[in-house]
Design a protein around this motif. Structure first.
Motif, PDB file in Angstrom:
ATOM      1  N   ARG A   1       0.818  -1.227   0.000  1.00 18.43           N
ATOM      2  CA  ARG A   1       0.000   0.000   0.000  1.00 18.43           C
ATOM      3  C   ARG A   1       0.844   1.265   0.000  1.00 18.43           C
ATOM      4  O   ARG A   1       0.339   2.348  -0.240  1.00 18.43           O
ATOM      5  N   MET A   2       2.142   1.129   0.260  1.00 14.54           N
ATOM      6  CA  MET A   2       3.038   2.291   0.284  1.00 14.54           C
ATOM      7  C   MET A   2       3.772   2.480  -1.041  1.00 14.54           C
ATOM      8  O   MET A   2       4.707   3.271  -1.132  1.00 14.54           O
ATOM      9  N   LEU A   3       3.340   1.782  -2.069  1.00 11.33           N
ATOM     10  CA  LEU A   3       3.948   1.917  -3.389  1.00 11.33           C
ATOM     11  C   LEU A   3       3.785   3.364  -3.869  1.00 11.33           C
ATOM     12  O   LEU A   3       2.694   3.921  -3.795  1.00 11.33           O
ATOM     13  N   PRO A   4       4.859   4.009  -4.330  1.00  4.23           N
ATOM     14  CA  PRO A   4       4.753   5.407  -4.777  1.00  4.23           C
ATOM     15  C   PRO A   4       3.708   5.591  -5.877  1.00  4.23           C
ATOM     16  O   PRO A   4       3.435   4.670  -6.655  1.00  4.23           O
ATOM     17  N   ILE A   5       3.165   6.775  -5.960  1.00  2.00           N
ATOM     18  CA  ILE A   5       2.081   7.041  -6.913  1.00  2.00           C
ATOM     19  C   ILE A   5       2.544   7.030  -8.361  1.00  2.00           C
ATOM     20  O   ILE A   5       1.720   7.009  -9.262  1.00  2.00           O
ATOM     21  N   HIS A   6       3.845   6.997  -8.597  1.00  2.39           N
ATOM     22  CA  HIS A   6       4.367   6.939  -9.968  1.00  2.39           C
ATOM     23  C   HIS A   6       4.124   5.570 -10.602  1.00  2.39           C
ATOM     24  O   HIS A   6       4.240   5.422 -11.805  1.00  2.39           O
ATOM     25  N   PHE A   7       3.819   4.591  -9.766  1.00  2.00           N
ATOM     26  CA  PHE A   7       3.566   3.236 -10.242  1.00  2.00           C
ATOM     27  C   PHE A   7       2.061   3.008 -10.369  1.00  2.00           C
ATOM     28  O   PHE A   7       1.258   3.784  -9.854  1.00  2.00           O
ATOM     29  N   PRO A   8       1.667   1.914 -11.020  1.00  2.00           N
ATOM     30  CA  PRO A   8       0.238   1.570 -11.085  1.00  2.00           C
ATOM     31  C   PRO A   8      -0.313   1.321  -9.679  1.00  2.00           C
ATOM     32  O   PRO A   8       0.455   1.160  -8.723  1.00  2.00           O
ATOM     33  N   PRO A   9      -1.638   1.271  -9.539  1.00  2.00           N
ATOM     34  CA  PRO A   9      -2.220   1.012  -8.213  1.00  2.00           C
ATOM     35  C   PRO A   9      -1.663  -0.279  -7.604  1.00  2.00           C
ATOM     36  O   PRO A   9      -1.446  -1.266  -8.297  1.00  2.00           O
ATOM     37  N   TRP A  10      -1.452  -0.255  -6.304  1.00  2.00           N
ATOM     38  CA  TRP A  10      -0.813  -1.380  -5.628  1.00  2.00           C
ATOM     39  C   TRP A  10      -1.584  -2.678  -5.816  1.00  2.00           C
ATOM     40  O   TRP A  10      -0.982  -3.747  -5.928  1.00  2.00           O
TER      41      TRP A  10
END
Length: 129
Positions: free
Chosen positions: A50-59
């Protein structure tokens, strides 16, 4: 945004044929390279899904791909293919003929439960009777 864990063009050229679907499929919302970059970012940093940066696709999308590939054995296929390519390039056989297992990283199996491994104790006085 670029991260140290992102695939280089050379790495992508090796992995891309392994992750391409062999037939028609619906258009993707996110490229496979971006999805893999997200997974490699998670592996490198150890952050929570859930802490994946917003530059990546949705977690959730990244997690579903990772989990599907884990269940189907896709990650093992990718690993085995890359390993054999590296071994061939260095002049070795495609598959290794020996392996080393570190005893610190492999758990040993317990041999039965406590009753099976320890004999019953009796006092000397009880054994006379």
């Amino acid at each position: 945004m670029n991260y140290a864990s992102d695939l280089t063009d050379q790495e992508w050229s090796i992995i891309e044929p392994l992750v391409r679907y062999p037939g028609p499929c619906r258009p993707r919302k996110h490229s496979m390279r971006v999805m893999l970059n997200a997974i490699f970012y998670l592996e490198k940093t150890g952050c929570q899904w859930r802490m994946l940066p917003i530059h990546f696709p949705p977690w959730k999308s990244v997690y579903e791909l990772y989990y599907r590939w884990r269940l189907s054995g896709k990650w093992d296929q990718i690993h085995d293919r890359i390993r054999s390519q590296v071994r061939k390039k260095t002049g070795k056989a495609a598959t290794p003929t020996a392996a080393i297992i570190d005893s610190r990283s492999v758990k040993t199996a317990q041999k039965g439960d406590l009753e099976a491994t320890m004999g019953e104790r009796k006092s000397k006085a009880a054994s006379i009777i």
